[in-house]
Design a protein around this motif. Structure first.
Motif, PDB file in Angstrom:
ATOM      1  N   UNK A   1       0.844  -1.182   0.000  1.00  0.00           N
ATOM      2  CA  UNK A   1       0.000   0.000   0.000  1.00  0.00           C
ATOM      3  C   UNK A   1       0.887   1.242   0.000  1.00  0.00           C
ATOM      4  N   UNK A   2       0.300   2.360  -0.394  1.00  0.00           N
ATOM      5  CA  UNK A   2       1.063   3.609  -0.409  1.00  0.00           C
ATOM      6  C   UNK A   2       1.414   4.087   0.995  1.00  0.00           C
ATOM      7  N   UNK A   3       0.583   3.757   1.976  1.00  0.00           N
ATOM      8  CA  UNK A   3       0.811   4.227   3.340  1.00  0.00           C
ATOM      9  C   UNK A   3       1.654   3.212   4.101  1.00  0.00           C
ATOM     10  N   UNK A   4       2.697   3.721   4.778  1.00  0.00           N
ATOM     11  CA  UNK A   4       3.604   2.869   5.539  1.00  0.00           C
ATOM     12  C   UNK A   4       3.528   3.196   7.025  1.00  0.00           C
ATOM     13  N   UNK A   5       3.874   2.235   7.855  1.00  0.00           N
ATOM     14  CA  UNK A   5       4.001   2.465   9.275  1.00  0.00           C
ATOM     15  C   UNK A   5       5.302   3.202   9.576  1.00  0.00           C
ATOM     16  N   UNK A   6       5.598   3.352  10.857  1.00  0.00           N
ATOM     17  CA  UNK A   6       6.804   4.094  11.234  1.00  0.00           C
ATOM     18  C   UNK A   6       8.062   3.233  11.133  1.00  0.00           C
ATOM     19  N   UNK A   7       7.874   1.932  11.031  1.00  0.00           N
ATOM     20  CA  UNK A   7       9.006   1.026  10.953  1.00  0.00           C
ATOM     21  C   UNK A   7       9.653   0.810  12.312  1.00  0.00           C
ATOM     22  N   UNK A   8      10.595  -0.116  12.352  1.00  0.00           N
ATOM     23  CA  UNK A   8      11.356  -0.395  13.563  1.00  0.00           C
ATOM     24  C   UNK A   8      12.829  -0.532  13.188  1.00  0.00           C
ATOM     25  N   UNK A   9      13.679   0.167  13.928  1.00  0.00           N
ATOM     26  CA  UNK A   9      15.097   0.211  13.600  1.00  0.00           C
ATOM     27  C   UNK A   9      15.805  -1.043  14.104  1.00  0.00           C
ATOM     28  N   UNK A  10      16.568  -1.663  13.221  1.00  0.00           N
ATOM     29  CA  UNK A  10      17.428  -2.785  13.585  1.00  0.00           C
ATOM     30  C   UNK A  10      18.866  -2.367  13.310  1.00  0.00           C
ATOM     31  N   UNK A  11      19.692  -2.441  14.337  1.00  0.00           N
ATOM     32  CA  UNK A  11      21.102  -2.088  14.203  1.00  0.00           C
ATOM     33  C   UNK A  11      21.943  -3.268  14.663  1.00  0.00           C
ATOM     34  N   UNK A  12      22.806  -3.743  13.779  1.00  0.00           N
ATOM     35  CA  UNK A  12      23.657  -4.882  14.083  1.00  0.00           C
ATOM     36  C   UNK A  12      25.101  -4.407  14.127  1.00  0.00           C
ATOM     37  N   UNK A  13      25.708  -4.550  15.271  1.00  0.00           N
ATOM     38  CA  UNK A  13      27.103  -4.107  15.435  1.00  0.00           C
ATOM     39  C   UNK A  13      28.061  -5.261  15.163  1.00  0.00           C
ATOM     40  N   UNK A  14      29.212  -4.907  14.646  1.00  0.00           N
ATOM     41  CA  UNK A  14      30.201  -5.950  14.309  1.00  0.00           C
ATOM     42  C   UNK A  14      31.108  -6.259  15.480  1.00  0.00           C
TER      43      UNK A  14
END
Length: 114
Positions: A101-114
């Motif tokens: 759909x054209x409308x998106x949610x706010x999303x959720x940030x995933x950060x993977x550190x090395x």
């Protein structure tokens, strides 16, 4: 069109796991295909996993064997289990219909550190 709220992201070390959830404001039982998308900084949004009403799944090559998508129509929720995370998995993750759909949610940030 239902509203979608993603959650479950965070900061994790490489090799770790996260489980993302996508809660829909209405029924998803009649939506043929739902998917998880991600967008990394400076890159286009990409579809990484999809699941249809028959629970058939497809994955991008980059996540195949590490990510698992599932859906619970009774709870109007879609999940993404992410294992063996890599720094290149760092992105904002969104769920949406496939096609989206054209409308998106706010999303959720995933950060993977090395």
């Amino acid at each position: 069109q239902v509203q979608l709220v993603e959650s479950g992201g965070g900061l994790v070390q490489a090799g770790g796991s996260l489980r993302l959830s996508c809660a829909a404001s209405g029924s998803i039982s009649s939506i043929n295909a739902m998917g998880w998308y991600r967008q990394a900084p400076g890159k286009q949004r990409e579809l990484v996993a999809r699941i249809n009403l028959y629970y058939n799944t497809n994955y991008a090559e980059s996540v195949k064997g590490r990510f698992t998508i599932s859906r619970d129509n009774a709870k109007n929720t879609v999940y993404l289990q992410m294992n063996s995370l890599k720094p290149e998995d760092t992105a904002v993750y969104y769920c949406n219909r496939v096609p989206y759909w054209d409308s998106w949610g706010q999303g959720t940030q995933v950060t993977v550190s090395s």
